[in-house]
Scaffold this motif. Structure first.
Motif, PDB file in Angstrom:
ATOM      1  N   GLY A 245       0.779  -1.230   0.000  1.00 49.60           N
ATOM      2  CA  GLY A 245       0.000   0.000   0.000  1.00 49.60           C
ATOM      3  C   GLY A 245       0.804   1.270   0.000  1.00 49.60           C
ATOM      4  O   GLY A 245       0.230   2.359  -0.084  1.00 49.60           O
ATOM      5  N   TRP A 246       2.134   1.189   0.082  1.00 51.60           N
ATOM      6  CA  TRP A 246       2.945   2.404   0.050  1.00 51.60           C
ATOM      7  C   TRP A 246       3.561   2.533  -1.321  1.00 51.60           C
ATOM      8  O   TRP A 246       4.229   1.617  -1.802  1.00 51.60           O
ATOM      9  CB  TRP A 246       4.021   2.356   1.133  1.00 51.60           C
ATOM     10  CG  TRP A 246       4.176   3.665   1.845  1.00 51.60           C
ATOM     11  CD1 TRP A 246       3.251   4.657   1.950  1.00 51.60           C
ATOM     12  CD2 TRP A 246       5.327   4.126   2.560  1.00 51.60           C
ATOM     13  NE1 TRP A 246       3.736   5.703   2.694  1.00 51.60           N
ATOM     14  CE2 TRP A 246       5.008   5.408   3.086  1.00 51.60           C
ATOM     15  CE3 TRP A 246       6.581   3.595   2.817  1.00 51.60           C
ATOM     16  CZ2 TRP A 246       5.901   6.150   3.840  1.00 51.60           C
ATOM     17  CZ3 TRP A 246       7.469   4.330   3.582  1.00 51.60           C
ATOM     18  CH2 TRP A 246       7.132   5.593   4.087  1.00 51.60           C
ATOM     19  N   SER A 247       3.378   3.656  -1.923  1.00 51.76           N
ATOM     20  CA  SER A 247       3.854   3.847  -3.289  1.00 51.76           C
ATOM     21  C   SER A 247       5.373   3.972  -3.323  1.00 51.76           C
ATOM     22  O   SER A 247       6.021   4.337  -2.332  1.00 51.76           O
ATOM     23  CB  SER A 247       3.230   5.109  -3.898  1.00 51.76           C
ATOM     24  OG  SER A 247       3.730   6.278  -3.257  1.00 51.76           O
ATOM     25  N   ALA A 248       5.939   3.671  -4.497  1.00 51.79           N
ATOM     26  CA  ALA A 248       7.388   3.804  -4.686  1.00 51.79           C
ATOM     27  C   ALA A 248       7.835   5.235  -4.429  1.00 51.79           C
ATOM     28  O   ALA A 248       8.885   5.485  -3.816  1.00 51.79           O
ATOM     29  CB  ALA A 248       7.765   3.368  -6.100  1.00 51.79           C
ATOM     30  N   GLU A 249       7.023   6.201  -4.870  1.00 57.04           N
ATOM     31  CA  GLU A 249       7.372   7.609  -4.694  1.00 57.04           C
ATOM     32  C   GLU A 249       7.444   7.979  -3.222  1.00 57.04           C
ATOM     33  O   GLU A 249       8.372   8.671  -2.784  1.00 57.04           O
ATOM     34  CB  GLU A 249       6.341   8.485  -5.404  1.00 57.04           C
ATOM     35  CG  GLU A 249       6.630   9.979  -5.305  1.00 57.04           C
ATOM     36  CD  GLU A 249       5.575  10.818  -6.004  1.00 57.04           C
ATOM     37  OE1 GLU A 249       5.710  12.045  -6.005  1.00 57.04           O
ATOM     38  OE2 GLU A 249       4.612  10.226  -6.542  1.00 57.04           O
ATOM     39  N   ARG A 250       6.477   7.492  -2.411  1.00 56.47           N
ATOM     40  CA  ARG A 250       6.464   7.827  -0.988  1.00 56.47           C
ATOM     41  C   ARG A 250       7.637   7.174  -0.256  1.00 56.47           C
ATOM     42  O   ARG A 250       8.208   7.781   0.666  1.00 56.47           O
ATOM     43  CB  ARG A 250       5.142   7.399  -0.350  1.00 56.47           C
ATOM     44  CG  ARG A 250       4.010   8.322  -0.614  1.00 56.47           C
ATOM     45  CD  ARG A 250       4.289   9.725  -0.059  1.00 56.47           C
ATOM     46  NE  ARG A 250       4.340   9.735   1.392  1.00 56.47           N
ATOM     47  CZ  ARG A 250       5.275  10.354   2.114  1.00 56.47           C
ATOM     48  NH1 ARG A 250       6.259  11.008   1.507  1.00 56.47           N
ATOM     49  NH2 ARG A 250       5.243  10.327   3.430  1.00 56.47           N
ATOM     50  N   LYS A 251       7.993   5.965  -0.646  1.00 56.31           N
ATOM     51  CA  LYS A 251       9.158   5.322  -0.019  1.00 56.31           C
ATOM     52  C   LYS A 251      10.416   6.144  -0.249  1.00 56.31           C
ATOM     53  O   LYS A 251      11.213   6.369   0.671  1.00 56.31           O
ATOM     54  CB  LYS A 251       9.341   3.906  -0.580  1.00 56.31           C
ATOM     55  CG  LYS A 251       8.443   2.868   0.069  1.00 56.31           C
ATOM     56  CD  LYS A 251       8.747   1.484  -0.419  1.00 56.31           C
ATOM     57  CE  LYS A 251       8.050   1.166  -1.701  1.00 56.31           C
ATOM     58  NZ  LYS A 251       8.169  -0.255  -2.087  1.00 56.31           N
ATOM     59  N   LYS A 252      10.605   6.596  -1.473  1.00 56.90           N
ATOM     60  CA  LYS A 252      11.790   7.395  -1.792  1.00 56.90           C
ATOM     61  C   LYS A 252      11.750   8.733  -1.054  1.00 56.90           C
ATOM     62  O   LYS A 252      12.774   9.193  -0.518  1.00 56.90           O
ATOM     63  CB  LYS A 252      11.879   7.609  -3.303  1.00 56.90           C
ATOM     64  CG  LYS A 252      12.153   6.342  -4.095  1.00 56.90           C
ATOM     65  CD  LYS A 252      12.222   6.606  -5.588  1.00 56.90           C
ATOM     66  CE  LYS A 252      13.430   7.425  -5.955  1.00 56.90           C
ATOM     67  NZ  LYS A 252      13.571   7.563  -7.421  1.00 56.90           N
ATOM     68  N   GLN A 253      10.587   9.358  -1.004  1.00 59.39           N
ATOM     69  CA  GLN A 253      10.468  10.638  -0.314  1.00 59.39           C
ATOM     70  C   GLN A 253      10.764  10.491   1.176  1.00 59.39           C
ATOM     71  O   GLN A 253      11.482  11.309   1.763  1.00 59.39           O
ATOM     72  CB  GLN A 253       9.055  11.204  -0.513  1.00 59.39           C
ATOM     73  CG  GLN A 253       8.751  11.683  -1.916  1.00 59.39           C
ATOM     74  CD  GLN A 253       7.294  12.072  -2.086  1.00 59.39           C
ATOM     75  OE1 GLN A 253       6.447  11.794  -1.228  1.00 59.39           O
ATOM     76  NE2 GLN A 253       6.981  12.726  -3.192  1.00 59.39           N
ATOM     77  N   TRP A 254      10.217   9.458   1.777  1.00 60.97           N
ATOM     78  CA  TRP A 254      10.410   9.255   3.217  1.00 60.97           C
ATOM     79  C   TRP A 254      11.880   8.979   3.514  1.00 60.97           C
ATOM     80  O   TRP A 254      12.442   9.534   4.470  1.00 60.97           O
ATOM     81  CB  TRP A 254       9.545   8.096   3.709  1.00 60.97           C
ATOM     82  CG  TRP A 254       9.423   8.051   5.214  1.00 60.97           C
ATOM     83  CD1 TRP A 254       8.455   8.631   5.974  1.00 60.97           C
ATOM     84  CD2 TRP A 254      10.327   7.422   6.124  1.00 60.97           C
ATOM     85  NE1 TRP A 254       8.683   8.387   7.309  1.00 60.97           N
ATOM     86  CE2 TRP A 254       9.825   7.651   7.422  1.00 60.97           C
ATOM     87  CE3 TRP A 254      11.492   6.677   5.972  1.00 60.97           C
ATOM     88  CZ2 TRP A 254      10.461   7.162   8.573  1.00 60.97           C
ATOM     89  CZ3 TRP A 254      12.138   6.191   7.109  1.00 60.97           C
ATOM     90  CH2 TRP A 254      11.628   6.431   8.385  1.00 60.97           C
ATOM     91  N   SER A 255      12.511   8.141   2.698  1.00 67.42           N
ATOM     92  CA  SER A 255      13.927   7.832   2.908  1.00 67.42           C
ATOM     93  C   SER A 255      14.792   9.073   2.778  1.00 67.42           C
ATOM     94  O   SER A 255      15.716   9.289   3.571  1.00 67.42           O
ATOM     95  CB  SER A 255      14.384   6.765   1.899  1.00 67.42           C
ATOM     96  OG  SER A 255      13.712   5.553   2.110  1.00 67.42           O
ATOM     97  N   SER A 256      14.508   9.901   1.796  1.00 67.01           N
ATOM     98  CA  SER A 256      15.296  11.121   1.587  1.00 67.01           C
ATOM     99  C   SER A 256      15.120  12.110   2.731  1.00 67.01           C
ATOM    100  O   SER A 256      16.050  12.828   3.088  1.00 67.01           O
ATOM    101  CB  SER A 256      14.894  11.781   0.265  1.00 67.01           C
ATOM    102  OG  SER A 256      15.163  10.933  -0.829  1.00 67.01           O
TER     103      SER A 256
END
Length: 464
Positions: A245-256
């Protein structure tokens, strides 16, 4: 070796080290070992080895103690969601027929009972004996009881130590419900490896953010909704993420945005344990994938009994020493292994040319609209990216022309026209739902998954 043996050894070598902290109690390793021995003796007085003890799975030290003592003494621990209705709880107790059920009042009295119980040094020796049981739900929400033996979790501990970069100084923060396999596993891994545990009674995002910032380094087990709710985490540690349920974009944003926190995501299931995992580098370069197979795991994509080529969608099969023992049927475990030892929970997916695994959806939920195979999960992943959409679930209703017509229910402030435009710009016509329904809540099973049968019924009612 019993999975509790390492903790017993540490009680001799570092007895004063912290084992477990809650809001009101702190246990040293020596104190926890003594309580484990007393709880083991108490269980042995309540029933026979191999019996099931069902527990109201609240996030409290008594629940975790009963789990650890059950593993020590050869009982099967079965946590139940405290939020269940009485009917749901009764259904599961009828299916499992535990020798003992501990409700909230019983947990309140447990310490008094243990104070009057002499400790036992007995340790059940059989790693292939069942020690943990729970329930999964299908699309109908009907519970299916699964069971695991200690060997499967010991192998998962080994895989975790091999795949994840622990320094040996982390504190395990368990804030999710320990009746859920992910969070119970996190606590068990900490007890096995000697990580101090911080156990919170509830998930309170603001308070938990402060706790993580004060605890360095930490290991935090999470699902996407937990990370979305926590806005001010700037501490240093590791996050283990699971759940779709977590989008690829949100994973990258959160990590950054959290450069002091290393994000590891893993794909697995109650029946499979670890299947694949992504390290922080994978999150950046393959954010849509589920990573590469975990240590000791072989993944194959098959269709019609034959292996699929890269990028060809098929059924995900897993060969692993971490598989569960089976589903309980008439008091026995049953598992439908392929002849070569591979097993599937029915997920559909593919691998790319470098061996990264991509999960498309659950095969049993696949829809065919206009001759196109569509998995609801792939549509849902797009819908929840729309601003002001909180959650989404996609189903279908019969259609004379298309075969099936897609319907999406969603929660959030976004209006239907906005959601439709957003999705239409990102998915093909065939995969864009023909109707969007804004609702206050989605139908969920007791395990928090979308109740697919109820979802379809609601969609049919709205379409009449």
């Amino acid at each position: 070796m019993n999975m509790t043996t390492t903790q017993s050894l540490r009680a001799q070598t570092c007895p004063d080290s912290v084992c477990l902290k809650t809001a009101s109690r702190t246990f040293s390793i020596e104190q926890w070992e003594d309580m484990t021995k007393r709880a083991s003796a108490w269980l042995l007085n309540q029933g026979e080895i191999g019996s099931t003890v069902a527990v109201n799975g609240q996030n409290r030290w008594e629940t975790l103690l009963l789990f650890w003592a059950a593993a020590r003494s050869g009982f099967v621990f079965m946590p139940l969601d405290p939020r269940m209705t009485e009917a749901e709880r009764s259904e599961r107790l009828q299916l499992a027929k535990p020798a003992l059920y501990m409700n909230e009042d019983d947990l309140n009295e447990l310490e008094h009972q243990l104070d009057q119980t002499a400790p036992s040094s007995y340790s059940h020796p059989a790693q292939n004996a069942l020690f943990y049981s729970g329930f999964t739900s299908g699309s109908s929400g009907k519970p299916k009881q699964f069971a695991r033996n200690q060997s499967s979790w010991l192998k998962s501990f080994e895989a975790g130590l091999a795949d994840f970069p622990f320094s040996g100084t982390e504190t395990a923060v368990i804030a999710g419900p320990i009746h859920h396999s992910l969070f119970l596993y996190g606590a068990a891994f900490a007890l096995y490896t000697g990580q101090p545990i911080l156990l919170t009674e509830k998930f309170l995002p603001d308070r938990l953010s402060v706790l993580l910032n004060e605890t360095e380094p930490f290991v935090f087990y999470a699902v996407p909704t937990m990370l979305e709710a926590m806005q001010a985490v700037n501490g240093k540690g590791i996050v283990f993420l699971s759940g779709a349920g977590w989008s690829a974009e949100r994973k990258k944003q959160w990590s950054s945005a959290h450069d002091q926190i290393r994000l590891f995501e893993f794909y697995g299931a109650s029946e499979l344990s670890f299947v694949s995992y992504m390290n922080p580098e994978d999150v950046q370069i393959r954010p849509s994938s589920s990573g590469k197979p975990s240590t000791g795991v072989t993944v194959e994509i098959r269709s019609g009994g034959a292996a699929c080529a890269p990028f060809e969608i098929g059924t995900v099969y897993v060969n692993s020493p971490m598989l569960f023992s089976g589903y309980m049927e008439e008091g026995r475990c049953r598992i439908d292994l392929a002849e070569d030892g591979f097993y599937t929970v029915g997920d559909a997916g593919y691998v790319d040319e470098e061996g990264y695994l991509y999960i498309v959806g659950r095969e049993q939920f696949m829809m065919i609209s206009g001759g196109v195979n569509i998995y609801p999960e792939e549509v849902e992943r797009i819908v929840i990216q729309c601003p002001d959409v909180e959650a989404a679930a996609v189903t279908s209703i019969p259609d004379d022309r298309l075969g099936e017509r897609l319907v999406c229910l969603y929660t959030g402030k976004a209006d239907q026209k906005t959601v439709r435009r957003f999705v239409k710009a990102r998915l093909s016509v065939e995969k864009t739902p023909r109707r969007f329904i804004q609702t206050d809540a989605l139908p969920l099973t007791s395990n928090g998954k979308v109740a697919r049968a109820e979802l379809k019924r609601i969609a049919e009612e709205w379409s009449q």
